[in-house]
Design an enzyme around this catalytic site. Sequence first.
Site, mmCIF file in Angstrom:
data_model
loop_
_atom_site.group_PDB
_atom_site.id
_atom_site.type_symbol
_atom_site.label_atom_id
_atom_site.label_comp_id
_atom_site.label_asym_id
_atom_site.label_seq_id
_atom_site.Cartn_x
_atom_site.Cartn_y
_atom_site.Cartn_z
ATOM 1 N N PHE A 149 0.836 -1.204 0.000
ATOM 2 C CA PHE A 149 0.000 0.000 0.000
ATOM 3 C C PHE A 149 0.869 1.251 0.000
ATOM 4 C CE2 PHE A 149 -3.947 2.193 1.737
ATOM 5 C CZ PHE A 149 -4.657 1.992 0.570
ATOM 6 N N ARG A 238 5.781 -7.551 -9.691
ATOM 7 C CA ARG A 238 6.904 -8.357 -10.163
ATOM 8 C C ARG A 238 6.481 -9.812 -10.255
ATOM 9 N NH1 ARG A 238 8.763 -4.480 -11.850
ATOM 10 N NH2 ARG A 238 10.821 -3.555 -11.533
ATOM 11 N N GLU A 267 10.759 -13.022 -18.294
ATOM 12 C CA GLU A 267 10.217 -12.087 -19.288
ATOM 13 C C GLU A 267 11.187 -11.997 -20.452
ATOM 14 O OE1 GLU A 267 9.122 -8.365 -17.428
ATOM 15 O OE2 GLU A 267 7.777 -9.362 -16.017
ATOM 16 N N HIS A 289 4.308 -6.758 -19.486
ATOM 17 C CA HIS A 289 4.967 -5.772 -18.607
ATOM 18 C C HIS A 289 4.830 -4.351 -19.179
ATOM 19 C CE1 HIS A 289 8.304 -5.342 -15.359
ATOM 20 N NE2 HIS A 289 7.569 -4.236 -15.429
HETATM 21 C C1 DGY Z 1 9.233 -0.404 -12.779
HETATM 22 O O1 DGY Z 1 9.217 0.809 -12.702
HETATM 23 O O2 DGY Z 1 9.893 -1.092 -12.003
HETATM 24 C C2 DGY Z 1 8.436 -1.028 -13.862
HETATM 25 O O3 DGY Z 1 8.205 -2.367 -13.611
HETATM 26 C C3 DGY Z 1 9.106 -0.852 -15.202
HETATM 27 O O4 DGY Z 1 10.399 -1.296 -15.163
#
Ligand code: DGY
Length: 326
Positions: A149, A238, A267, A289
């Site tokens: 949060f 992630r 990925e 992503h």
């Molecule tokens: C981040 O800002 O970590 C996004 O996942 C893009 O890389």
Amino acid sequence: MTIYVSEISYHKAQSTFERLSAETDYTFTPVAEEENALASAISNNGIKAFIADIFPYNGALYDALPAGGIIARYGVGHDSIDKTLASSKGIHVANTPGVLDNAVAEHACWMIGASARHLHSAHASTTSGHWQPKGGVELRGRKVAILGFGRIGQNLCQKLSFGFGMQVTGVDILPEDQFAPLKESVGFSHYTTDRDAALAEADFVVLLMAVVPATKHIANADFFQKMKSSAVLVNSARGALVCENDLYDALEQKHIAAAALDVFEAEPYSPQSPDKDLRTLPNILMTPHIGSNTEESNAAMAATAAQNCITILEQGPDACPNIVNR
Ligand code: DGY
């Protein structure tokens, strides 16, 4: 002076990098991400700063950059960079907090909305000529648990609460009194540190926490058992937060209703086990992503990453507010 930029990041914000090359004393040059070739190019050309996309770096890069050199993440997450190794070599690691919150939160809204109304399968059934209307649910009044949060979680909370009338529970590890003053402006119904209680109630569970040893594979078989069988998992943070093999089983066996994922352990996506390929399931929505990948956010991430490099090079690390390995 030349600053190297991952070519993936460079192409996402090319006009910003071109403008910065024209307006500053620095030339921003795209380079391929692969670590060994990148490290050789850095050593051979005496480069001091590199703007990194999401590709992970574990070895040669840290020997190639000089002490006082910079790895500037184009983005906020920095799990792809080995901060311990960087610090041991005197390399500064920076990120771009704040500038992508809205983009990621909007994308999470679309993942929730698309899952609620089955937009992905509806699109496929319409374009394939099968015309298979499937009923959905409304968001108004539904419960969503946002795990993690921080800034992005709170931005998403505002959108879901004030925009769609959802009941939001914020879940994090900080004590409740830190969030209480934000209740009205952020619009959450509850805040709790009791993740299991939030999972048991939620119609949508959104992952927005950082990946650290304590959160790796936090969404596993046990976690899915605690969710409602009608609930949807959304991962906007992630891939390593989710045990993808356990998610496959949970979706296949209908322990949870659906998942919408923007991020993956590998990925581009490849299954963790060949027999548990998430792409074969009907109740999943996958995007490559793209949470922060908007025109607005790309321009801001490029400008912030570049500014981080310039500030550290010209004024030293203490002048840069975005160092993550101080
Ligand atoms: C981040 O800002 O970590 C996004 O996942 C893009 O890389």
